[in-house]
Design a protein around this motif. Structure first.
Motif, PDB file in Angstrom:
ATOM      1  N   SER A  11       0.795  -1.220   0.000  1.00 35.84           N
ATOM      2  CA  SER A  11       0.000   0.000   0.000  1.00 35.84           C
ATOM      3  C   SER A  11       0.838   1.285   0.000  1.00 35.84           C
ATOM      4  O   SER A  11       0.508   2.225  -0.677  1.00 35.84           O
ATOM      5  CB  SER A  11      -0.982  -0.013   1.166  1.00 35.84           C
ATOM      6  OG  SER A  11      -0.312  -0.315   2.348  1.00 35.84           O
ATOM      7  N   GLN A  12       1.901   1.353   0.780  1.00 32.09           N
ATOM      8  CA  GLN A  12       2.809   2.504   0.682  1.00 32.09           C
ATOM      9  C   GLN A  12       4.214   2.048   1.056  1.00 32.09           C
ATOM     10  O   GLN A  12       4.390   0.912   1.493  1.00 32.09           O
ATOM     11  CB  GLN A  12       2.379   3.693   1.567  1.00 32.09           C
ATOM     12  CG  GLN A  12       1.223   3.442   2.473  1.00 32.09           C
ATOM     13  CD  GLN A  12       1.558   3.500   3.942  1.00 32.09           C
ATOM     14  OE1 GLN A  12       2.676   3.224   4.350  1.00 32.09           O
ATOM     15  NE2 GLN A  12       0.573   3.844   4.733  1.00 32.09           N
ATOM     16  N   VAL A  13       5.194   2.926   0.887  1.00 33.61           N
ATOM     17  CA  VAL A  13       6.597   2.490   0.974  1.00 33.61           C
ATOM     18  C   VAL A  13       6.890   1.788   2.308  1.00 33.61           C
ATOM     19  O   VAL A  13       7.311   0.632   2.339  1.00 33.61           O
ATOM     20  CB  VAL A  13       7.567   3.696   0.788  1.00 33.61           C
ATOM     21  CG1 VAL A  13       9.016   3.255   0.965  1.00 33.61           C
ATOM     22  CG2 VAL A  13       7.364   4.336  -0.572  1.00 33.61           C
ATOM     23  N   GLU A  14       6.623   2.481   3.434  1.00 30.51           N
ATOM     24  CA  GLU A  14       7.003   1.912   4.744  1.00 30.51           C
ATOM     25  C   GLU A  14       6.250   0.610   5.008  1.00 30.51           C
ATOM     26  O   GLU A  14       6.824  -0.360   5.484  1.00 30.51           O
ATOM     27  CB  GLU A  14       6.720   2.902   5.892  1.00 30.51           C
ATOM     28  CG  GLU A  14       7.739   4.009   6.032  1.00 30.51           C
ATOM     29  CD  GLU A  14       7.582   5.092   4.975  1.00 30.51           C
ATOM     30  OE1 GLU A  14       6.525   5.122   4.293  1.00 30.51           O
ATOM     31  OE2 GLU A  14       8.518   5.896   4.801  1.00 30.51           O
ATOM     32  N   SER A  49       7.990  -0.975  -8.362  1.00 28.90           N
ATOM     33  CA  SER A  49       9.390  -1.056  -7.928  1.00 28.90           C
ATOM     34  C   SER A  49       9.547  -1.240  -6.420  1.00 28.90           C
ATOM     35  O   SER A  49      10.504  -1.872  -5.980  1.00 28.90           O
ATOM     36  CB  SER A  49      10.170   0.166  -8.412  1.00 28.90           C
ATOM     37  OG  SER A  49       9.354   1.291  -8.438  1.00 28.90           O
ATOM     38  N   VAL A  50       8.630  -0.712  -5.611  1.00 35.76           N
ATOM     39  CA  VAL A  50       8.779  -0.863  -4.150  1.00 35.76           C
ATOM     40  C   VAL A  50       8.498  -2.320  -3.757  1.00 35.76           C
ATOM     41  O   VAL A  50       9.277  -2.946  -3.026  1.00 35.76           O
ATOM     42  CB  VAL A  50       7.844   0.110  -3.386  1.00 35.76           C
ATOM     43  CG1 VAL A  50       8.021  -0.062  -1.883  1.00 35.76           C
ATOM     44  CG2 VAL A  50       8.142   1.553  -3.783  1.00 35.76           C
ATOM     45  N   CYS A  74      -3.783  -0.087  -9.372  1.00 36.89           N
ATOM     46  CA  CYS A  74      -3.680   0.732  -8.148  1.00 36.89           C
ATOM     47  C   CYS A  74      -2.318   0.582  -7.498  1.00 36.89           C
ATOM     48  O   CYS A  74      -1.992   1.292  -6.557  1.00 36.89           O
ATOM     49  CB  CYS A  74      -4.726   0.308  -7.127  1.00 36.89           C
ATOM     50  SG  CYS A  74      -6.357   0.211  -7.792  1.00 36.89           S
ATOM     51  N   LYS A  75      -1.547  -0.412  -7.933  1.00 41.27           N
ATOM     52  CA  LYS A  75      -0.290  -0.706  -7.246  1.00 41.27           C
ATOM     53  C   LYS A  75       0.911  -0.075  -7.946  1.00 41.27           C
ATOM     54  O   LYS A  75       2.036  -0.247  -7.517  1.00 41.27           O
ATOM     55  CB  LYS A  75      -0.106  -2.221  -7.155  1.00 41.27           C
ATOM     56  CG  LYS A  75      -1.257  -2.902  -6.433  1.00 41.27           C
ATOM     57  CD  LYS A  75      -1.102  -4.398  -6.423  1.00 41.27           C
ATOM     58  CE  LYS A  75      -2.363  -5.129  -6.011  1.00 41.27           C
ATOM     59  NZ  LYS A  75      -2.834  -4.860  -4.688  1.00 41.27           N
TER      60      LYS A  75
END
Ligand SMILES: NC(=O)c1ccc[n+]([C@@H]2O[C@H](COP(=O)([O-])OP(=O)(O)OC[C@H]3O[C@@H](n4cnc5c(N)ncnc54)[C@H](O)[C@@H]3O)[C@@H](O)[C@H]2O)c1
Length: 256
Positions: free
Chosen positions: A95-98, A146-147, A193-194
């Motif tokens: 969902s997000q980087v962290e 990429s993340v 969405c990703k």
């Protein structure tokens, strides 16, 4: 490893690939299985208990981003099963980087280290096998996510590094990396969405029409790899096939 009569912990056991894998382990006659997941699914749990009446099935809700929660999950699993022979980690978030790094990589590493003392032969454990689910995106770049791809390269690198003969001599634990290709679960349902960048959504959408495998097929092959795979081995499970990856060393230390 012969799975009949064994004890298994499956982290992410209510996921798309996870639930099928739990069924495949039960079909092999594992004696006890503990499902660890953030998701609660009483209906799926009851169905497993109704079908696989010769095995004991146990669920613990946990959050792999929280070490206290991981520790408590292993403590209650040990009360239920005494020991475990196989630990699978098939968890992911993007969902997000962290969050992606915390769930996919940091959480997986922490849960490995919290589990190890229970298995470690040098501390009186029985040894066994730890299976971490990476991805084909953990072997080569996937440009539009990429993340996620970076986190999965971490999973592959960590698990391969643990799966060496020197550690095995001390721990008696095999480490296996599984790299599924595109598998029809919630993960691929909303690919656009990703995407890491807005402009990458177009490429992400194209992957929806790429050939994929069913989660049942992926799970069947995952269990086969647990039975036959070798310490440090990395296996691509794609389009109903199993292929071991052969890595070339690009660097060797020069000892003086
Ligand atoms: N589906 C694919 O195409 C594909 C391809 C390559 C790799 N994989 C990998 O296979 C594994 C399973 O994927 P899937 O497609 O079944 O995904 P999924 O989303 O269906 O399952 C993931 C599971 O992880 C659990 N989870 C998420 N965050 C958690 C947290 N903080 N603590 C505890 N549990 C948490 C979810 O509740 C879910 O049950 C993942 O590691 C994924 O990266 C999947």
């Amino acid at each position: 490893m012969e799975l009949k009569g064994k004890h298994v912990i499956y982290q992410g056991g209510f996921g798309g690939i996870g639930l099928w894998s739990v069924k495949k382990f039960l079909e092999r006659g594992v004696k006890r299985i503990a499902i660890f997941d953030r998701r609660v699914d009483p209906r799926a749990l009851q169905e497993l208990k109704d079908v696989y009446i010769d095995s004991s099935i146990f669920f613990v809700q946990f959050d792999i981003t929280n070490n206290e929660s991981i520790t408590e999950a292993f403590e209650s699993a040990i009360k239920f099963m005494g020991h475990f022979d196989v630990l699978v980690c098939g968890i992911m978030d993007d969902s997000q980087v962290e969050r992606t790094i915390n769930v996919n990589l940091t959480g997986m590493i922490n849960s490995t280290f919290i589990a190890l003392p229970y298995m470690d032969r040098s501390k009186g454990g029985r040894g066994g096998t730890i299976v971490n689910i990476s991805s084909v995106g953990g072997l080569q770049p996937i440009p539009y996510v990429s993340v996620y791809s970076g986190s999965k390269h971490g999973v592959t690198g960590f698990t391969r590094s643990m799966g060496n003969p020197y550690s095995y001599k001390h721990l008696g634990v095999n480490f296996i990396t599984i790299c599924p290709g595109i598998t029809d679960t919630d993960l691929v349902a909303n690919l656009e969405c990703k995407a890491t960048f807005e402009f990458a959504k177009v490429i992400a959408m194209r992957f929806k029409s790429a050939a994929s495998q069913s989660p049942e097929m992926c799970a069947s092959n995952l269990v086969k790899v647990v039975e036959t795979g070798k310490n440090g081995g990395v296996y691509v499970l794609d389009l109903a096939m199993i292929e071991e990856v052969n890595f070339e060393n690009v660097w060797e230390p020069v000892f003086r």
